[in-house]
Design a protein around this motif. Sequence first.
Motif, PDB file in Angstrom:
ATOM      1  N   ALA A 135       0.810  -1.218   0.000  1.00  0.00           N
ATOM      2  CA  ALA A 135       0.000   0.000   0.000  1.00  0.00           C
ATOM      3  C   ALA A 135       0.846   1.272   0.000  1.00  0.00           C
ATOM      4  O   ALA A 135       0.319   2.355  -0.239  1.00  0.00           O
ATOM      5  CB  ALA A 135      -0.928   0.006   1.207  1.00  0.00           C
ATOM      6  N   GLY A 136       2.146   1.153   0.287  1.00  0.00           N
ATOM      7  CA  GLY A 136       2.996   2.328   0.388  1.00  0.00           C
ATOM      8  C   GLY A 136       2.937   3.000   1.734  1.00  0.00           C
ATOM      9  O   GLY A 136       3.503   4.084   1.913  1.00  0.00           O
ATOM     10  N   GLY A 182      10.053   2.613  -3.497  1.00  0.00           N
ATOM     11  CA  GLY A 182       9.525   3.940  -3.834  1.00  0.00           C
ATOM     12  C   GLY A 182       8.016   4.005  -3.822  1.00  0.00           C
ATOM     13  O   GLY A 182       7.433   4.987  -4.303  1.00  0.00           O
ATOM     14  N   MET A 183       7.372   2.987  -3.267  1.00  0.00           N
ATOM     15  CA  MET A 183       5.909   2.943  -3.271  1.00  0.00           C
ATOM     16  C   MET A 183       5.334   3.964  -2.300  1.00  0.00           C
ATOM     17  O   MET A 183       5.892   4.226  -1.222  1.00  0.00           O
ATOM     18  CB  MET A 183       5.425   1.548  -2.897  1.00  0.00           C
ATOM     19  N   ALA A 185       0.276   3.263  -5.363  1.00  0.00           N
ATOM     20  CA  ALA A 185      -0.407   1.977  -5.216  1.00  0.00           C
ATOM     21  C   ALA A 185      -1.807   2.046  -5.797  1.00  0.00           C
ATOM     22  O   ALA A 185      -2.248   1.121  -6.501  1.00  0.00           O
ATOM     23  CB  ALA A 185      -0.466   1.583  -3.731  1.00  0.00           C
ATOM     24  N   ARG A 186      -2.489   3.137  -5.556  1.00  0.00           N
ATOM     25  CA  ARG A 186      -3.847   3.291  -6.107  1.00  0.00           C
ATOM     26  C   ARG A 186      -3.807   3.390  -7.622  1.00  0.00           C
ATOM     27  O   ARG A 186      -4.621   2.762  -8.316  1.00  0.00           O
ATOM     28  CB  ARG A 186      -4.515   4.517  -5.497  1.00  0.00           C
ATOM     29  N   ALA A 187      -2.866   4.175  -8.143  1.00  0.00           N
ATOM     30  CA  ALA A 187      -2.755   4.320  -9.595  1.00  0.00           C
ATOM     31  C   ALA A 187      -2.435   2.990 -10.270  1.00  0.00           C
ATOM     32  O   ALA A 187      -2.833   2.749 -11.416  1.00  0.00           O
ATOM     33  CB  ALA A 187      -1.696   5.360  -9.934  1.00  0.00           C
ATOM     34  N   ALA A 188      -1.718   2.112  -9.545  1.00  0.00           N
ATOM     35  CA  ALA A 188      -1.350   0.813 -10.108  1.00  0.00           C
ATOM     36  C   ALA A 188      -2.519  -0.170 -10.094  1.00  0.00           C
ATOM     37  O   ALA A 188      -2.438  -1.233 -10.719  1.00  0.00           O
ATOM     38  CB  ALA A 188      -0.183   0.226  -9.325  1.00  0.00           C
ATOM     39  N   GLY A 189      -3.595   0.169  -9.394  1.00  0.00           N
ATOM     40  CA  GLY A 189      -4.756  -0.711  -9.365  1.00  0.00           C
ATOM     41  C   GLY A 189      -4.917  -1.511  -8.098  1.00  0.00           C
ATOM     42  O   GLY A 189      -5.686  -2.476  -8.075  1.00  0.00           O
ATOM     43  N   LEU A 190      -4.202  -1.148  -7.046  1.00  0.00           N
ATOM     44  CA  LEU A 190      -4.345  -1.835  -5.763  1.00  0.00           C
ATOM     45  C   LEU A 190      -5.377  -1.101  -4.915  1.00  0.00           C
ATOM     46  O   LEU A 190      -5.318   0.130  -4.774  1.00  0.00           O
ATOM     47  CB  LEU A 190      -3.011  -1.893  -5.020  1.00  0.00           C
ATOM     48  N   ARG A 191      -6.303  -1.852  -4.346  1.00  0.00           N
ATOM     49  CA  ARG A 191      -7.334  -1.279  -3.496  1.00  0.00           C
ATOM     50  C   ARG A 191      -7.336  -2.012  -2.160  1.00  0.00           C
ATOM     51  O   ARG A 191      -7.251  -3.236  -2.121  1.00  0.00           O
ATOM     52  CB  ARG A 191      -8.710  -1.405  -4.152  1.00  0.00           C
TER      53      ARG A 191
END
Length: 514
Positions: free
Chosen positions: A54-55, A75-76, A81-87
């Motif tokens: 999640a960073g 570097g997360m 994380a949200r832009a990458a598609g993680l929810r």
Amino acid sequence: MTAPAPALAAHSVTKTFGGTVALGGVELTVRGGTIHALLGGNGSGKSTLIKCLAGVHRADSGVVTVQGRTLELAGMAPPRARAAGLRFVHQDLGLFDDLTVAENFALESGFPLAAGGRIRWPALHRQVAAVLDDYDLRVRPRDVVGSLRPSQKTMVAVARALADQVATEHVLLLDEPTATLPEKESRELMAALRRRADRGQTIVLVSHRLGEVEHVADALTVLRDGRVVGEHSGPGLRAAEISALIAGERFAEPAHRTRSSHAGGPVLVTARLSAGGVHEVNLTVGRGEIVGLAGLAGAGKSTLLRAVFGDVPVTGGSMRLAGHPYAPRSPRDGLAAGVGLVPEDRHAEGVFADLTVRENASAPVLSRYWRHRLYLDRRSERRETEALVARHAVRADGIELPVGKLSGGNQQKLVLAARMRRDPSLLLLDEPTQGVDVMSRAEIYETLRDLAARGCGILVASTDLDELLLLCDRILLLAGGTVTGEFDPAATRRDEIASAVLGTEPPPSTSTRN
């Protein structure tokens, strides 16, 4: 034929805190459209891995690939994380009970605005209604979140997390979504998640409830001490085998305890006790006896415990404690009479998260360390706290560590150990192993059995039917705020008590003891 690329793949994830290795080269591969369980004991690294993805924590090294896009975890950050598609949906759902479902959605995605900055309420309600319908949620945009059932709240949080794009483009990570849910609500939530996965949603599920993992997960990964120690995909893995992977040895739940003879007589007797939402409750807890309270959410289990403790005013009936009239007007009266309470919400009521292990362990008996009312005997306090921590298997990096940094299971063991320092004659426990891993749960059961063997009466409220059947001498059924039946665990099947709790069959006749 080439196998499809995984929806999520984390490689060589490492994270240290000072000299402690929290994650040591963790690998996690999750296929698209599946429910993948991430398991392990408290402190195994599950939450740290989720926070690195999640960073929230910066990993020391490692990469994650989401739907074909690879990112360096060092570097997360949450926006990446949200832009990458993680929810992510955490135990704290992040919902505001006083706002409507639509307003909670808009706090995350934004309010649709007309010229002049006016909120376009009809547009917002249409958008949210479409999402709720897609998730088969019988909830309306104008419903106040505080009026929803717990499982509905969790699914609203899930729908909100995935509302901005096509759901199958995202990977949803759920951290203990059923930790506070009763069995019926948990089953409803798991069924809803299963439907989503069958429609292509990828889900990573963190859970301590191995029964639900056994029935809903397509694959699993087990962590221990920050490393992967087991993986499995496909059907066939049973809860007992999962327990063995988590514990690192062939694990078996202890056998049901031998029923006590209660030679010392009753420690607690209530006669037509009424308080808050409970009314005319008759029950008896014998010395050395463990009595369970089963029932749906809102049945009155917590209210009954707090009334006995003195935290909820008694409006009718009477109580006797150790043969004497007992009418506590406050928790102070309960403590003075030898009654202890382990509350359901350990974070809000059980521990002082910012204080140390030593300070939390000493709080119930602090007066014993005062010398001539002038100073505290810190040496004795530290020595006895270290002995307490060792005796109750509380795993902590020193007694000066803030309790908030302990895992959930170790916090709960510390809460129980601290309450026992007052040598209660009656111990009240509300969801004693909620959010606790299988190893800590077994240690807590052992502690309770030892306490009962020394003559303490124990009254346990739990939504975990397996827990009640394993731990208790008798189980009382609460419905509508009163005792409606009694079970003998040694002669009762799980499905029988589940049906009675859910109201699908009449409860058993109440014993004359009550």
